[in-house]
Structure formats: structure tokens, C-alpha cells
Design a protein around this motif. Structure first.
Motif, mmCIF file in Angstrom:
data_model
loop_
_atom_site.group_PDB
_atom_site.id
_atom_site.type_symbol
_atom_site.label_atom_id
_atom_site.label_comp_id
_atom_site.label_asym_id
_atom_site.label_seq_id
_atom_site.Cartn_x
_atom_site.Cartn_y
_atom_site.Cartn_z
ATOM 1 N N PRO A 98 0.786 -1.106 0.150
ATOM 2 C CA PRO A 98 0.041 0.007 0.041
ATOM 3 C C PRO A 98 0.884 1.340 -0.105
ATOM 4 C CG PRO A 98 0.037 -0.979 1.895
ATOM 5 C CD PRO A 98 0.641 -2.086 1.250
ATOM 6 N N ARG A 99 0.431 2.216 -0.724
ATOM 7 C CA ARG A 99 1.325 3.394 -0.728
ATOM 8 C C ARG A 99 0.435 4.259 0.363
ATOM 9 N NH1 ARG A 99 2.171 6.761 -5.191
ATOM 10 N NH2 ARG A 99 4.359 7.075 -4.571
ATOM 11 N N VAL A 100 1.191 4.955 1.222
ATOM 12 C CA VAL A 100 0.642 5.707 2.369
ATOM 13 C C VAL A 100 1.454 7.107 2.282
ATOM 14 C CG1 VAL A 100 0.216 5.900 4.835
ATOM 15 C CG2 VAL A 100 0.447 3.695 3.739
ATOM 16 N N ILE A 101 0.665 8.296 2.488
ATOM 17 C CA ILE A 101 1.109 9.365 2.704
ATOM 18 C C ILE A 101 0.983 10.051 4.021
ATOM 19 C CG2 ILE A 101 -0.752 10.633 1.528
ATOM 20 C CD1 ILE A 101 1.663 12.507 0.203
ATOM 21 N N ASP A 102 1.672 10.834 4.700
ATOM 22 C CA ASP A 102 1.740 11.352 5.925
ATOM 23 C C ASP A 102 2.069 12.884 5.353
ATOM 24 O OD1 ASP A 102 1.689 12.625 8.545
ATOM 25 O OD2 ASP A 102 3.647 11.771 9.123
ATOM 26 N N LEU A 103 0.847 13.772 5.694
ATOM 27 C CA LEU A 103 1.085 15.225 5.391
ATOM 28 C C LEU A 103 1.380 16.083 6.700
ATOM 29 C CD1 LEU A 103 -1.857 14.071 3.538
ATOM 30 C CD2 LEU A 103 -0.468 15.675 1.988
ATOM 31 N N GLY A 104 2.394 16.832 6.679
ATOM 32 C CA GLY A 104 2.967 17.433 7.745
ATOM 33 C C GLY A 104 3.327 16.504 8.777
ATOM 34 N N THR A 105 4.613 15.946 8.395
ATOM 35 C CA THR A 105 5.198 14.912 9.251
ATOM 36 C C THR A 105 5.975 15.219 10.635
ATOM 37 O OG1 THR A 105 6.246 12.640 9.096
ATOM 38 C CG2 THR A 105 7.222 14.308 8.037
ATOM 39 N N GLY A 106 6.555 16.614 10.525
ATOM 40 C CA GLY A 106 6.959 16.926 11.741
ATOM 41 C C GLY A 106 8.249 16.018 12.160
ATOM 42 N N SER A 107 8.136 15.490 13.257
ATOM 43 C CA SER A 107 9.472 14.356 13.732
ATOM 44 C C SER A 107 9.291 13.219 12.794
ATOM 45 C CB SER A 107 9.082 14.334 14.957
ATOM 46 O OG SER A 107 8.128 13.656 15.254
ATOM 47 N N GLY A 108 8.428 13.116 12.122
ATOM 48 C CA GLY A 108 8.246 11.763 11.179
ATOM 49 C C GLY A 108 7.424 10.659 12.065
ATOM 50 N N ALA A 109 6.787 11.053 13.089
ATOM 51 C CA ALA A 109 6.238 10.140 14.265
ATOM 52 C C ALA A 109 5.100 9.219 13.468
ATOM 53 C CB ALA A 109 5.382 11.012 15.096
ATOM 54 N N ILE A 110 4.058 9.706 12.799
ATOM 55 C CA ILE A 110 3.128 8.907 12.074
ATOM 56 C C ILE A 110 3.844 8.020 10.949
ATOM 57 C CG2 ILE A 110 1.033 8.863 10.994
ATOM 58 C CD1 ILE A 110 0.378 11.593 12.161
ATOM 59 N N ALA A 111 4.537 8.452 10.276
ATOM 60 C CA ALA A 111 4.959 7.751 8.856
ATOM 61 C C ALA A 111 6.083 6.849 9.489
ATOM 62 C CB ALA A 111 5.811 8.826 8.019
ATOM 63 N N LEU A 112 6.701 7.075 10.578
ATOM 64 C CA LEU A 112 7.725 6.033 11.016
ATOM 65 C C LEU A 112 6.987 5.038 11.874
ATOM 66 C CD1 LEU A 112 10.580 8.520 11.916
ATOM 67 C CD2 LEU A 112 10.592 6.588 10.027
ATOM 68 N N ALA A 113 6.169 5.441 12.568
ATOM 69 C CA ALA A 113 5.226 4.423 13.207
ATOM 70 C C ALA A 113 4.526 3.499 12.351
ATOM 71 C CB ALA A 113 4.343 4.794 14.162
ATOM 72 N N LEU A 114 4.064 3.995 11.187
ATOM 73 C CA LEU A 114 3.318 3.047 10.326
ATOM 74 C C LEU A 114 4.227 2.204 9.478
ATOM 75 C CD1 LEU A 114 0.541 5.568 8.726
ATOM 76 C CD2 LEU A 114 0.200 3.664 10.340
ATOM 77 N N ARG A 115 5.369 2.816 9.053
ATOM 78 C CA ARG A 115 6.415 2.016 8.392
ATOM 79 C C ARG A 115 6.979 0.629 9.163
ATOM 80 N NH1 ARG A 115 9.128 -1.060 6.505
ATOM 81 N NH2 ARG A 115 10.396 -1.205 4.527
ATOM 82 N N HIS A 116 7.228 1.062 10.437
ATOM 83 C CA HIS A 116 7.380 0.209 11.481
ATOM 84 C C HIS A 116 6.490 -1.161 11.780
ATOM 85 C CE1 HIS A 116 8.071 -0.799 15.926
ATOM 86 N NE2 HIS A 116 9.154 -1.538 15.265
ATOM 87 N N ARG A 117 5.369 -0.787 11.824
ATOM 88 C CA ARG A 117 4.332 -1.682 12.096
ATOM 89 C C ARG A 117 3.589 -2.411 10.791
ATOM 90 N NH1 ARG A 117 1.285 -1.435 16.788
ATOM 91 N NH2 ARG A 117 0.472 -3.266 16.226
ATOM 92 N N TRP A 118 4.069 -1.604 9.795
ATOM 93 C CA TRP A 118 3.467 -2.358 8.400
ATOM 94 C C TRP A 118 4.765 -2.197 7.332
ATOM 95 C CZ3 TRP A 118 -1.145 -4.338 8.651
ATOM 96 C CH2 TRP A 118 -1.869 -5.001 7.464
ATOM 97 N N PRO A 119 5.535 -2.990 7.547
ATOM 98 C CA PRO A 119 6.803 -2.743 6.556
ATOM 99 C C PRO A 119 6.350 -3.255 5.135
ATOM 100 C CG PRO A 119 7.195 -4.496 8.604
ATOM 101 C CD PRO A 119 5.664 -3.983 8.576
ATOM 102 N N ALA A 120 5.435 -3.588 5.000
ATOM 103 C CA ALA A 120 5.239 -3.753 3.371
ATOM 104 C C ALA A 120 4.743 -2.286 2.618
ATOM 105 C CB ALA A 120 4.242 -4.782 3.098
ATOM 106 N N ALA A 121 4.345 -1.487 3.643
ATOM 107 C CA ALA A 121 3.992 -0.100 2.898
ATOM 108 C C ALA A 121 5.000 0.778 2.542
ATOM 109 C CB ALA A 121 3.137 0.467 4.180
ATOM 110 N N GLU A 122 4.601 1.586 1.455
ATOM 111 C CA GLU A 122 5.706 2.530 0.856
ATOM 112 C C GLU A 122 5.218 3.927 1.500
ATOM 113 O OE1 GLU A 122 5.473 2.739 -3.388
ATOM 114 O OE2 GLU A 122 6.028 0.544 -3.365
ATOM 115 N N LEU A 123 6.014 4.394 2.351
ATOM 116 C CA LEU A 123 5.671 5.763 2.804
ATOM 117 C C LEU A 123 6.271 6.915 2.374
ATOM 118 C CD1 LEU A 123 4.068 6.193 5.680
ATOM 119 C CD2 LEU A 123 4.630 3.792 5.369
ATOM 120 N N THR A 124 5.385 7.956 2.041
ATOM 121 C CA THR A 124 5.955 9.363 1.753
ATOM 122 C C THR A 124 5.455 10.119 2.848
ATOM 123 O OG1 THR A 124 5.475 8.782 -0.572
ATOM 124 C CG2 THR A 124 5.597 11.213 0.122
ATOM 125 N N ALA A 125 6.397 10.956 3.371
ATOM 126 C CA ALA A 125 6.161 11.975 4.257
ATOM 127 C C ALA A 125 6.383 13.240 3.924
ATOM 128 C CB ALA A 125 6.924 11.738 5.721
#
Ligand code: GLN
Length: 284
Positions: free
Chosen positions: A114-141
Motif C-alpha cells: 500500500p502507498r501511504v502518505i503523511d502530510l505535515g510529518t514533523g518529527s516523522g512520528a506517524i510515518a515512521l510508526a506506520l512503516r514500523h508496524r506495516w513494513p510492506a507499506a511504501e511511505l511518503t512523508a
């Protein structure tokens, strides 16, 4: 020459000056590079003069309202230790609700990568937590602050979590790209909110879009459609009293299954909806 000061005295003095007990232990542990249990077992140990000076500085800064996370240089979020600085908002426990909801969406999504986007990531918290818990996801922040992005990138490197970071004013940098899931914890506090002064150590642009607090959410909803695949969820964190307004924005823009989730205090704190696809396509 400053007088001898033991760990027990240092902690007591700080609390008498108004410092929270847990904060005092965290900060002194950080200064001495020791665990809390060590401080307790060695509370008759003396601080050196340099340590006393550093301690006084930390206590003063904390009493002036600097978040503990900035003084420690880090904060736990969704099981990850993130570096933080005054360039980024301190990740809040309430935002873990948004991460958990996003993970549910990924479970239900069905896409292998799944392609996932985090808009306004700041420290990266949300994007990194999602990539950590869902390694198959492609994250853009994305973030509009280069300083914040540098912090997020450093976190990604430290945690060895691959995320693509882009300097972008909301959706701008992703042109014609589409995503299976979009999440955002945008600035949402009203410009005249009486709580803002207490948050003065955090970046104002991460806290408030000024005005009534809804402008960033309006822009994010307005420009979302071309970037969402049919069935994609768009999830937001927002202010405690903004759920109805955000539900209305999403519904007016054509989102379906619009709903809210509560934070740890039981307040509607996250709202999202599902993009049905271009008019005329099958709706689920
Ligand atoms: N929830 C934070 C607060 O009220 C603000 C976070 C934000 O503006 N996105 O302190």
C-alpha cells in the motif's frame, strides 16, 4: 563555590521549586546518564559542580515551560524512540489513535504494498510508526519545514525505517501520484486560542494555521481527491471541538463512511472518510 548537593537534595529542591516529580527524575537521569532506579539507589551521591550548574539550567528551562521532550532530546511514540527538537511538534499520545486507525485501514486495504502518505510529518512520528508496524507499506512523508524534514530524516535513519521525505506545502510535491491511505496531524489550533501561549516553545506553524484553526484541514480535504485511489481512506487528527466541522468538510467533498474516533480523554479527536473514486465508479 556551590555547596555539596546530593541526588536526593537536588530532586527535592527541584520539586519544591515546582517541578513535577517524574520530570525531575527523567531530567536528572538524563543529565547523569543513569536509570531512575540508579538515582534512587544512589541518592546520597554528590553532584559535581558542573552537574549542579547543568541541573539548575534544566530545572529553570522546565519551569519556564520547555517540554521535557526538548530537554531530553527525545520522545517515545507508538513504541519508537524519536529524536525531537524545537523544530518539530512534540509527538502526543493522542496521535497514536490516528496511527492505530491507519493500521486498521491497512489491514482492510488488501494492497500488497500500500502507498501511504503523511502530510505535515514533523518529527516523522506517524510515518515512521506506520512503516514500523506495516513494513510492506511504501511511505511518503511531507513537510513545509526543511528543518522538520531533517529531523524526520534523522529519525528514519536511526530507526532504519525507509520513508521518502519531500519538502512540500501539503499536496503540492506529489503532483499526479495516488495513495491507498493518507493521514495528517495538521496545525489545527485557532490563532486566538488561549492555550497557545503555553505551547510557545513548539513551532507555531505546526500548531496553528491561524484564523479559526481549520484552514489546513480545508486545504487538505479540498486537494485530496486527485491523490486518492478508489476506496482510500483520508484520516485526520483535529481539535477537540472540530469533529463536526471536519465531518462536514469530508462529506461535502464527496467522501463516504465519514466517522470520528475518540482520543484518550474520550473526545472526538480524529475524523476520516473514504474516497469512493471518481463520480460514477462503483461505490463500496
Ligand atoms: N494536540 C496538540 C495540542 O493541542 C496540537 C497538535 C496540532 O496542532 N496538530 O497541544
Amino acid at each position: 563555590m556551590s555547596a555539596d548537593l546530593t541526588i536526593a537534595q537536588a530532586l527535592r529542591q527541584a520539586q519544591q521549586a515546582g517541578l513535577d516529580r517524574v520530570d525531575a527524575h527523567l531530567l536528572l537521569g538524563h543529565l547523569l546518564q543513569r536509570e531512575r532506579s540508579w538515582l534512587i539507589a544512589h541518592d546520597d551521591a554528590l553532584l559535581t559542580e558542573t552537574q549542579q550548574q547543568h541541573w539548575n539550567g534544566l530545572v529553570r528551562r522546565r519551569l519556564d515551560g520547555e517540554p521535557v521532550a526538548y530537554l531530553l532530546g527525545e520522545r517515545e511514540f507508538h513504541g519508537l524512540t524519536l529524536q525531537v527538537s524545537p523544530a518539530v511538534l512534540v509527538p502526543r499520545p493522542d496521535t497514536e489513535v490516528l496511527v492505530d486507525w491507519a493500521l486498521e485501514c491497512l489491514h482492510a486495504c488488501g494492497a500488497a504494498t500500500p502507498r501511504v502518505i503523511d502530510l505535515g510529518t514533523g518529527s516523522g512520528a506517524i510515518a515512521l510508526a506506520l512503516r514500523h508496524r506495516w513494513p510492506a507499506a511504501e511511505l511518503t512523508a511531507l513537510d513545509a519545514s526543511a528543518e522538520a524534514l531533517a529531523m524526520a530524516q534523522a529519525n528514519a535513519q536511526c530507526l532504519r525505517l525507509p520513508v521518502r521525505f519531500l519538502l512540500s506545502d501539503w499536496w503540492q510535491a506529489v503532483d499526479s501520484e495516488t495513495f491507498d491511505l493518507a493521514v495528517s496531524n495538521p496545525p489545527y489550533i485557532a490563532g486566538d486560542d488561549p492555550h497557545l501561549p503555553a505551547l510557545r516553545h513548539e513551532p507555531r506553524q505546526a500548531l496553528t494555521p491561524e484564523g479559526d484553526g481549520l484552514d489546513a484541514l480545508r486545504t487538505l480535504v479540498r486537494d485530496a481527491a486527485p491523490h486518492l485511489r478508489p476506496g482510500a481512506w483520508l484520516l485526520f487528527e483535529h481539535g477537540w471541538d472540530q469533529a463536526e466541522a471536519v465531518r462536514r468538510l469530508l462529506t461535502a467533498a464527496g467522501f463516504v463512511e465519514v466517522q470520528s474516533r475518540q482520543d484518550l480523554a474520550g473526545l472526538d479527536r480524529c475524523t476520516g472518510g473514504r474516497w469512493p473514486g471518481p463520480a460514477g465508479s462503483a461505490q463500496r
